[in-house]
Design a protein around this motif. Sequence first.
Motif, mmCIF file in Angstrom:
data_model
loop_
_atom_site.group_PDB
_atom_site.id
_atom_site.type_symbol
_atom_site.label_atom_id
_atom_site.label_comp_id
_atom_site.label_asym_id
_atom_site.label_seq_id
_atom_site.Cartn_x
_atom_site.Cartn_y
_atom_site.Cartn_z
ATOM 1 N N ASP A 24 0.790 -1.236 0.000
ATOM 2 C CA ASP A 24 0.000 0.000 0.000
ATOM 3 C C ASP A 24 0.818 1.280 0.000
ATOM 4 N N GLY A 26 2.553 2.240 -2.457
ATOM 5 C CA GLY A 26 2.412 2.849 -3.786
ATOM 6 C C GLY A 26 3.268 2.234 -4.870
ATOM 7 N N LYS A 27 3.709 1.002 -4.661
ATOM 8 C CA LYS A 27 4.570 0.348 -5.639
ATOM 9 C C LYS A 27 3.886 0.189 -7.008
ATOM 10 N N THR A 28 2.663 -0.315 -6.988
ATOM 11 C CA THR A 28 1.942 -0.532 -8.245
ATOM 12 C C THR A 28 1.719 0.787 -8.972
ATOM 13 N N THR A 29 1.336 1.786 -8.204
ATOM 14 C CA THR A 29 1.080 3.093 -8.802
ATOM 15 C C THR A 29 2.347 3.642 -9.442
ATOM 16 N N LYS A 51 -6.945 -2.768 -8.244
ATOM 17 C CA LYS A 51 -6.485 -3.362 -6.997
ATOM 18 C C LYS A 51 -7.603 -4.156 -6.325
ATOM 19 N N ASN A 143 6.653 8.859 -0.907
ATOM 20 C CA ASN A 143 5.413 8.980 -1.674
ATOM 21 C C ASN A 143 4.273 9.578 -0.845
ATOM 22 N N LYS A 144 3.239 9.974 -1.525
ATOM 23 C CA LYS A 144 1.994 10.469 -0.923
ATOM 24 C C LYS A 144 2.160 11.796 -0.194
ATOM 25 N N ASP A 146 0.991 14.425 -1.082
ATOM 26 C CA ASP A 146 -0.285 15.146 -1.175
ATOM 27 C C ASP A 146 -1.168 14.862 0.035
ATOM 28 N N SER A 259 4.450 12.401 -5.363
ATOM 29 C CA SER A 259 3.171 11.715 -5.215
ATOM 30 C C SER A 259 2.925 10.892 -6.475
#
Length: 536
Positions: A24, A26-29, A51, A143-144, A146, A259
């Motif tokens: 969760d 953010g690897k896939t993203t 997902k 990451n993230k 935002d 992000s």
Amino acid sequence: MSASTEIKREVARRRTFAIISHPDAGKTTLTEKFLLYGGALNLAGSVTARKNQRATTSDWMELEKQRGISISSTVLQFDYKDCVVNILDTPGHKDFSEDTYRVLTAVDAAVMVVDAGKGIESQTRKLFEVCRRRGVPIFTFMNKLDRPSKPPLELLDDLENVLGIHAFPLNWPLGDGPRFKGVYDREKKQVHLFERTPGGAFRAPVAVSDISDPAVANKLDTGVYEQVTEELELLDGAGADFDLAAVEAGELTPVFFGSAANNFGVQLLLDRFIELAPTPSGRMAGEVEIEPESEEFSAFVFKIQANMNPKHRDRVSFIRIVSGKFERDMNVFHTRTGEKVRLSNSMRLFAQDRETVDDAFAGDVAGLVGNHDFLIGDTLSSKKSLSFDEIPRFAPECFAWLHNASTAKFKRFRSGLEQMLKEGVVSEFTPLENDGVYTPLLGAVGPLQFEVLQHRLQGEYDAETRIEPAYWQLSRWMRLKEGETTKEDLPELSMDVRLVRDRHGHLVALIPSPWTLGTFTEKNEKWEISEQPFPP
Ligand code: GDP
């Protein structure tokens, strides 16, 4: 162009890495956004929908189905600028497993994705350890941003204190959460302002100027500008220069902020990554290092997966090319058996039969389809005598007996288990004293491996099984120190320690707790005790 010029040129273009993270983060993203820059996807859609219906096998097979593009479940290859980028998928399970570890033996670098709101999480730590043990350079993406995040200086402290790696931020966030307005590139001294786009589905617009530009201060929320300039002064004051050699040695991690979902900071990361990340490294075969530019073809098997397609009993062996040029239909030695094998047209990247690999170079991965008698760690080479050092293994920390629920189906049970052992889903240990009843004792680094095993035995071999957990928590390979002798060539046992042999016949002690390990170690001073098998 001569063969050696071609090989040199192709090797220099390769960047082979894995993305590691806690689930969760953010690897896939991030993977999807990288693809966007590779031109593989015109539109990086929302990852959430996918997902929710994620397949158990691989995140990427699902991606493949959804997008109708051909990517392998294990490797994703795309061109970016002058480079050929290979991203190896580390399975995104909630649990970690040996499979993940093995994939990490085939990469030259790693991108570590951290959720900036959470900092370093447990699984990141484990994966990081594996990379560090191999001295793999690690790049960090916070990451993230935002979303409300930990203060950036605290995130850097986390890297230093929790992971014990020095951090060098190449850019710096301007605020976080709703106040996140972009990043400051410390090298180029430029500001990249971030503007939200609906759904984050487009390349994020970036504007570039200097931090001292009053327009920057105006864009930022009250207090953010002052805070950022203060933090930047602090960082500059710390004075350390960016040291690429330390990155290459795995001692320093370049840090980027952004992000992934909003596609912000991703290109900054990718651009700098391909400049800084190492080209494919060589590999040790005994005393010699096989160089990637060598004209002799060589590769090793790092992953085997059978029955990916339930309709055909196929088996895919994934190889990482170490040197030379791979060409379809070439004949090479499978050096463990000495047999010549033809890497014939059954050979393709596993991508729903759509892509065949015609040629490939060091750093690339190919999937060989067929019933080759390959095992993990095997060498394929144009030289008969070449054999790469064993892939490092990881000491199992979970143990269980596997019971066959139906005697009538013993054959299926046994052949299914054989296959799973070959693939390295679990390892089998044989007790020194045998009580006559055959109940396999299995080891794994995470309990998920047992679940996968049972599930696959049932699904692929129609063999129902029962798992009986065992109480050991640690395993150690044992070898008498040089010149030492003991009565029966066996260590002295502490309470509840059990001696077994691995599949190569090497002696292993199963140990119930770290405390017992202490007393066991004290008792057995004549013995070398190792977390990994000893080299032959
Ligand atoms: P993985 O398990 O590491 O592969 O994580 P995913 O890429 O599937 O992301 C997990 C969740 O975090 C998803 O709901 C993503 O939409 C979300 N996510 C990923 N990157 C960002 C980001 O930059 N900002 C926000 N707010 N959410 C993100």
